[in-house]
Design an enzyme around this catalytic site. Sequence first.
Site, short mmCIF file in Angstrom:
data_model
loop_
_atom_site.label_atom_id
_atom_site.label_comp_id
_atom_site.label_asym_id
_atom_site.label_seq_id
_atom_site.Cartn_x
_atom_site.Cartn_y
_atom_site.Cartn_z
N PHE A 260 39.34 104.61 8.70
CA PHE A 260 40.33 105.70 8.69
C PHE A 260 39.74 107.09 8.69
O PHE A 260 40.38 108.05 8.28
CB PHE A 260 41.26 105.54 7.47
CG PHE A 260 41.82 104.15 7.31
CD1 PHE A 260 42.84 103.71 8.14
CD2 PHE A 260 41.32 103.27 6.36
CE1 PHE A 260 43.34 102.43 8.02
CE2 PHE A 260 41.81 101.99 6.24
CZ PHE A 260 42.83 101.56 7.07
N GLY A 486 39.53 97.54 12.56
CA GLY A 486 40.71 96.80 12.11
C GLY A 486 41.92 97.11 12.97
O GLY A 486 43.01 96.56 12.77
N ILE A 649 52.12 101.19 25.68
CA ILE A 649 51.61 100.45 24.53
C ILE A 649 50.91 99.20 25.07
O ILE A 649 51.51 98.39 25.77
CB ILE A 649 52.78 100.08 23.59
CG1 ILE A 649 53.45 101.35 23.07
CG2 ILE A 649 52.30 99.20 22.44
CD1 ILE A 649 52.53 102.35 22.39
N ASN A 651 49.12 96.67 23.39
CA ASN A 651 49.38 95.44 22.63
C ASN A 651 50.47 95.76 21.62
O ASN A 651 50.23 96.45 20.63
CB ASN A 651 48.11 94.95 21.92
CG ASN A 651 48.34 93.65 21.16
OD1 ASN A 651 49.47 93.24 20.93
ND2 ASN A 651 47.25 93.01 20.77
N LYS A 653 51.91 94.16 19.39
CA LYS A 653 51.75 93.67 18.01
C LYS A 653 50.78 94.53 17.20
O LYS A 653 51.10 94.99 16.10
CB LYS A 653 51.28 92.22 18.03
CG LYS A 653 51.24 91.57 16.66
CD LYS A 653 50.99 90.08 16.79
CE LYS A 653 51.05 89.40 15.43
NZ LYS A 653 50.96 87.95 15.55
N GLN A 658 49.60 99.20 13.56
CA GLN A 658 49.01 100.51 13.30
C GLN A 658 50.05 101.48 12.77
O GLN A 658 49.78 102.23 11.82
CB GLN A 658 48.40 101.08 14.59
CG GLN A 658 47.05 100.49 14.93
CD GLN A 658 46.05 100.70 13.82
OE1 GLN A 658 45.73 101.83 13.47
NE2 GLN A 658 45.58 99.63 13.24
N LYS A 721 48.32 106.58 25.64
CA LYS A 721 47.90 107.84 25.00
C LYS A 721 47.22 107.60 23.66
O LYS A 721 46.63 108.52 23.11
CB LYS A 721 49.13 108.73 24.77
CG LYS A 721 49.71 109.33 26.05
CD LYS A 721 51.13 109.79 25.83
CE LYS A 721 51.25 111.26 25.54
NZ LYS A 721 52.68 111.67 25.44
N GLY A 722 47.31 106.41 23.15
CA GLY A 722 46.65 106.13 21.86
C GLY A 722 47.64 106.13 20.73
O GLY A 722 48.46 107.02 20.60
N GLU A 725 47.03 107.11 14.41
CA GLU A 725 47.23 108.20 13.46
C GLU A 725 48.66 108.73 13.46
O GLU A 725 49.15 109.17 12.42
CB GLU A 725 46.22 109.31 13.78
CG GLU A 725 44.84 108.70 13.77
CD GLU A 725 43.70 109.68 13.90
OE1 GLU A 725 43.29 109.87 15.03
OE2 GLU A 725 43.22 110.20 12.90
MO1 MOS Z 1 40.20 108.97 12.43
S1 MOS Z 1 40.57 110.23 10.84
O1 MOS Z 1 39.95 109.97 13.73
O2 MOS Z 1 39.02 107.88 12.04
#
Ligand code: MOS
Length: 762
Positions: A260, A486, A649, A651, A653, A658, A721-722, A725
């Site tokens: 993280f 993870g 997206i 995956n 799941k 996340q 796009k990811g 976070e």
């Molecule tokens: Mo994250 S805070 O970019 O591992």
Amino acid sequence: MTELIEALNPPVADRGTGSVRTGTPVSRVDGRAKVTGQAKYAAELPAPDLAYGVVVSSPAAKGRIVAIDTQAALAVPGVVEVLTHLNRPKIRSFDIAYKDMTAPAGSPFRPLYDDRVMYSGQPLALVVAETFEAARYAASLVRFEIDTEPHGTKLSANLERAYKPKPLKAGYEPPPDEKGNTDAAYAQAPVKIDAEFYSGVEHHNPMELFASTVIRDPSGHLTIYDKTQSSQNSRWYVSHVFGLSKNKVTVRNPYVGGAFGSGLRPQYQLTLAVMAALHLKRSVRVVLTRQQMFSFGHRPETVQRVKLAADNDGTLRAIWHQAIAETSPIEDYVEVVVNWSGMLYQCDNIKLDYKLVKLDHYTPIDMRAPGAAHGVHALEVAMDELAWELKMDPLALRLKNYAERSPVEDKPYSSKELRACYELAAKKFGWDQRPLNPRSMREGTELIGWGMATGVWDAMQMFARASAVLHADGKLVVSSAATDIGTGTYTVMAMIAAEALGLPLEDVTFQLGDSTLPVAPIEGGSSHVTTVGSAVAGVCEKLQKTLFKHAKALSHSPFANTRFKDVEFTGGALRLKRDPQVALPLAAIMNDSGVVRLEEKYLMLPNMLKQRKFRRLVHSAVFVEVRVDEQTGVVRVTRVTSAVAAGRIMNLKTATSQVVGGIVWGISQALHEETYADHRLGRFMNHNYAEYHVPVNADIHAVDVIFAEEDDRIVSRLGAKGVGEIGIVGVAAAVSNAIWHATGKRLRSTPMTPDKVLGGGP
Ligand code: MOS
């Protein structure tokens, strides 16, 4: 909870023999290894003749070491050595050697470098013994005499020392120049709010403790299993600090038990373990304790002030957002706190300001959605306050000021389905039933409140290499020095490759977590899919083209007169798109061409010229229900609905997982987490799981995740796009807004603990 369980266990066959498609829910390919203990973490790798190191931490916050007594420790049976700054092996003396790939401006911390003590908890010695138990006991016997100096660890007592930081950090954007005339617009507007916010220190608590196992072979080569978000960053750091050439050090991190952000920089157990291995010429393992996990960086304590002004119809006239955060005496840790307030809402007058104060702590470190987690929190609580001043629905206020172009810089967005997020989540949540006034809903002893907030995070792409080898038996191995903290990297990369070549998932292996693999960026910023995923797609496309070339060249080839764009790879074969019966199995193409192995390499470079014309963001809309017991001040977050727009997206799941994880952390930010310091000692006090609160299952109720349809080919060739976070951003603000709606009390500091709920102050 039922909906969450359904989302995570969808009625879709995960592992057929057919080829896999991205966008579907697929279970982790490494899941079985993890739950059966086959997956080995940094502290678990065996090595012959392994010695164990235990760190001794500084009890003082600032000063000079004048004497060290190691006699009692050395007398403990099994103790091999006590390393301190006096007897450690030689390390480099220039700052540049200590700059890891994510280091901010300044002079990085050097473990056991000299007699200087800079913060409470600083590692001052490493006790090495034949057993962990002997090392741990002996570590308790090491004594330091420290000539202490006055320290300062309290942000609120040092605000007048705030300064503008040097913006030298990869991926960091300083606040933009002012747009318009914010002060004048604020003064003239009929409706305004001015609010101050406080967020306390939070520490990283991934399940896996920080650990490094340094395995030294007789030639002196070091193979290091390190808990890190980048094997290549740790390798680079070790090489530079100790002057060891690249081929003398290999770093591996095949499994990481959560990070993280805490693993973005090499942590001191790595330096100490390598020191001991070099000094003793043997293999060494160093594992930090949970208490020591509170001594290497944290989400910085931050104070903020937000001023918003609007016309009576809700049109925003001014946004002013200032943040002051802590950093260490040696580095300018910077994160993007206020910039988001210039990216979300249409407004002609925007002023953003960000400053730092040096405190005698270790340098803060990124923590999931660094900057946004508390910056967007302040903006979104302020927006809720403004909505109430206007007697407007909070969602209606967001829609009224919806930005079609990124306001402060006047750039188009690469994509922005935030409106869809608002609509989808509001509908699912039942927002239209919300009474405007606070204290309108009650059940039993609890007041009920509904709150919402917007979330935003960057959609980043870095550069990466990947290689791929297709074997004649149809097995594909794709490699890149990526990391799976993870998040599901193994799975998603295998899916992308399997889809590209039309192979079943079980025939594809994705190799990561080894510094000798092709270059990959640090796993951070939710950018691994856009970056490594695009490299995987790129290398697989090269394989496709080579296979196609071989297929065309075969005698009597059904593809002799076909162009590449008219074929597809599905079901283990190359096929004609318009007539999939015309097909050649990949194994047959390779056999008939006499190749046993096809290898390709690919370098993925982002198209920065094109990308920089756009503001590239992921968005979310979060709606929460809280129930507040006014007798006890206890808040329960009983429902969360979050809709996320993060491009395609890959995956469903792992992406859902996340976002669920982010929501749980957002609830934690809202209600539970804070590290308290005893400023007389300059020390973090609640450095354990008994006193540092994180949510448990009983704290988490219904969590519902929706993905808005979005496809962004500017951010990545995959349309992704990811995601990661974005899950946390806005959650705590929505909880704060819901607590206000339940109780009429506006809480502007996190965590919103029962004392604050009962007291009603900020
Ligand atoms: Mo994250 S805070 O970019 O591992």
